[in-house]
Structure formats: C-alpha cells, structure tokens
Enzyme design. Structure first.
Site, short mmCIF file in Angstrom:
data_model
loop_
_atom_site.label_atom_id
_atom_site.label_comp_id
_atom_site.label_asym_id
_atom_site.label_seq_id
_atom_site.Cartn_x
_atom_site.Cartn_y
_atom_site.Cartn_z
N LYS A 1 -38.05 -93.48 -44.46
CA LYS A 1 -37.88 -92.04 -44.64
C LYS A 1 -37.82 -91.74 -46.14
CE LYS A 1 -35.51 -90.34 -40.51
NZ LYS A 1 -34.28 -89.68 -40.03
N ARG B 1 -52.79 -90.80 -52.33
CA ARG B 1 -52.70 -90.86 -50.86
C ARG B 1 -52.01 -92.13 -50.36
NH1 ARG B 1 -57.92 -88.46 -51.54
NH2 ARG B 1 -57.84 -86.26 -50.91
N LYS C 1 -30.06 -100.94 -38.03
CA LYS C 1 -31.06 -99.94 -38.35
C LYS C 1 -32.46 -100.49 -38.14
CE LYS C 1 -32.55 -96.34 -41.40
NZ LYS C 1 -32.24 -95.45 -42.54
N HIS D 1 -24.68 -86.43 -39.16
CA HIS D 1 -25.53 -85.87 -40.20
C HIS D 1 -25.80 -84.38 -40.04
CE1 HIS D 1 -26.04 -90.04 -41.21
NE2 HIS D 1 -26.87 -89.76 -42.19
N ASN E 1 -28.59 -90.33 -36.90
CA ASN E 1 -28.12 -89.09 -37.50
C ASN E 1 -26.74 -88.68 -37.02
OD1 ASN E 1 -30.36 -88.17 -39.25
ND2 ASN E 1 -31.50 -88.23 -37.33
#
Length: 366
Positions: free
Chosen positions: A144, A122, A227, A248, A245
């Site tokens: 991500k 976890r 970023k 993307h 994105n």
C-alpha cells in the site's frame, strides 16, 4: 538472529528480513537485485541525520553509487507537493525503470516513496528500509502506497509491492518513546484482530520490548508474519485484508480532525480506535464486556492514550467525527463499514452499524 518472512505473491513475491544490523548489511542485501550499481534514496531530514551515512557506507562498500533526497519529517509530507518534488527529483536523477528506489524512514516516507516509484515511468522497483516500529510491522509490508488528501488519509495511492524489506531492529533504539509506543498500537492490533494468544503474550511482554531484544524481534516478526499471510490471501483488500484496518476508521478520522499534526500520531489513533471498536462491539452485544476492559487496561499499562479525552485540544462533535469516518476507504455505496470483534482475536467486517451507536461510543470516550 535475522528472521525472514516471505510475502507470497507469485512473481511479485519478496522477503521481509528482520533483525539487528541490517542497515549495515544493506549493500550485500540489495546488490543482487540491481541491474546496474546505482540507487536513489528517499528519506526525511530526521532519519537522514541518524541513518543515511550508515546506509551510504553499506551501499558504497558494494560499489553501489547513491543519490539521496531528504524531505521534511512529518505526516504533512504525504502531500501532492512533496510527491511532485520527489518524482521530479527522481526524473532529474535519471532513475530508470530497471533501477531501485530505496525508502529509508517511517511510514510517511515509505508510503510516499512507494507511490513515487509506482508512478515513475509507470513503475520502478523499490526497497523498503523502515526505521520505525510502525513501519516495520505494518506500512512497509503489503504494497500500500500513497499520500493524504485534504478530505482524508491515504485516499490517493496505488498498490505497488516492494522488491525487499529490510527491518533493522537496531534502528528502533533511536526512536523517541512516544514514537515507539505509537508503533506499538499496530503491534497490539494484530493480536486483537486475529491472535488472542499473541495479545496475551503482549500483555506480559509489551512493556519490556524496548529493553528485551529477543522479545522485540519476536513481536516484529510475528506481526509481519500475520500481515504477510493476510496480504498473500487478499492483496488488494477485497476481503480479509480489511481486517488489518481494525481501529483505523476511528483513528483516521481522529487524525483528520487533528490536522495530521503532532497532537495525535497515527499509531496513537489506531490504539484509541481499537479501544473504541471494542467498546462499540461490547455495546452491540458482540463481545464480552471484559474485552474492552482488557484493551483499555493494556493501553494504560503501556502508557498510551486510550480515549478521546486523552487527545489534547478540541475535537469536532460526534456528528463531525462520524462525517470524517464517512471518507474511509472501506465505504461502499455510501455505507460505512467498521472492523468490529466477537472477542479478542476475532475481528470481522460489519456494514450495518447505526450512527447512533457510534455516536454513543464516541460520547462515552470524551
């Protein structure tokens, strides 16, 4: 010569360290994070041959025991099978919740190792050591993680922030030219989405990045800084982070259409996607006609693909590509959202683009 960019996320904040020689100093950088002197390294076979011995030596010099697993190189490794193999290996190696997993490699390994760390017990801490330009400026920063589905790219994953990112710019010297340029697609994206001055700088300095270490350091650090600022404002992509994105939605559809193969690298898809996004923006009257021309000219100057016609082999028809775009993670209530631009450095999220307009732009790029 090392630059440090903070990613401000409260008690999950961390640093991105950027500069030459960081793999050789990785032991000293990582040791303060360890509860016990032991790490597990996930990498791929190509990167292991180039960089794993240096990392093992750096960690060993600090008395840190190292165990490692090298997976096959390539986008197809971002799969259930290889994720399962990685997680079962980490369990067999008795990696505990307080330990650290190190992701040594490009975006594929970073995404997969980060996801493995996110779901192991976890949640286990991990450190990113990105060895490609694409990973250094984009995928290693922001938390991500994930794998691909047969239905689309990055559809399975979790947000799981690293504890540290070590971006060794010396590692980029080992990249083949095509891989370096693919990573440059993400660098260029930052200028196009939010910093016209940076794009203008890239128009001059982009072709020299492989031979000018100072320019390369600036390009990586500036991209990471942009970023980091966006991630700090919008960690889980509820607003501004969607701007990252740019290119993307088109690019991911093209990657899916080419089977995540060597026909099209991720950064090449992003570059073509940025060109398509600006073509579409100009077609809709959102930006000047000169803007897509500048994007196309810069891609050409860098020796990068800029059109669907530059992708080898046969692609699905326009309707097929639009259907693949419909699997994008930004889709809400079945409605496709695209990142478009009102000019270079002025990207925004658009949610009401007619499929006919998208089809026209795709047709014009073939």
């Amino acid at each position: 010569m090392t630059r440090t960019v903070p990613v401000a996320l409260g008690d999950r904040s961390y640093q991105v360290r950027i500069g030459p020689g960081l793999i050789a100093r990785a032991g000293a950088e990582i040791a303060p994070l360890l509860v016990r002197p032991r790490v597990a390294v996930l990498t791929d076979e190509a990167v292991a041959a180039l960089h794993l011995p240096a990392l093992q030596a750096a960690l060993g010099a600090q008395g840190i025991a190292v165990t490692s697993l090298a997976l096959p190189a390539g986008e197809s490794t971002k799969s259930w099978d290889h994720l399962g193999r990685a997680v079962e290996w980490l369990i067999a190696e008795r990696i505990e919740r307080r330990d650290i997993v190190i992701a040594l490699g490009g975006g594929v390994i970073g995404d997969l190792a980060g996801f493995a760390a996110a779901i192991l017990r976890r949640g286990v801490r991990f450190v990113q050591i990105p060895t490609t330009l694409l990973a250094q400026v984009d995928s290693s920063v922001g938390g991500k993680t994930g794998i691909n589905s047969a239905q689309g790219k990055n559809l399975i994953g979790a947000f799981h922030q690293p504890s540290l990112v070590l971006a060794d710019t010396d590692a980029l010297a080992t990249l083949p030219e095509r891989d370096f340029l693919a990573g440059y697609g993400e660098v260029m994206k930052y200028g196009l989405l939010g910093d016209a001055g940076f794009f203008e700088w890239l128009e001059t300095h982009g072709p020299t990045l492989r031979t000018d270490p100072d320019a390369l350091l600036h390009a990586v650090a500036h991209s990471v800084g942009m970023k980091a600022d966006i991630v700090a404002r919008d960690e889980t992509e509820q607003g501004d982070r969607a701007l990252l994105n740019l290119g993307h939605t088109f690019g991911h559809a093209l990657e899916s259409a080419t089977g995540y193969s060597a026909r099209l690298l991720h950064g090449e898809g992003v570059g073509i996607g940025c060109a398509l996004a600006f073509d579409l923006s100009a077609r809709l009257g959102l930006c000047a006609q000169e803007d897509p021309s500048r994007v196309a000219a810069h891609l050409a100057a860098m020796g990068m693909p800029a059109r669907l016609a530059d992708i080898p082999g046969t692609l699905p028809d326009d309707a097929g590509l639009i259907a693949l775009m419909g699997q994008d993670k930004k889709v809400i209530d079945g409605q496709l959202r695209l990142i478009l631009a009102r000019g270079i450095g002025r990207a925004f999220v658009a949610g009401d683009v007619a499929p006919d307009s998208i089809a026209a732009v795709l047709a014009g790029s073939r």
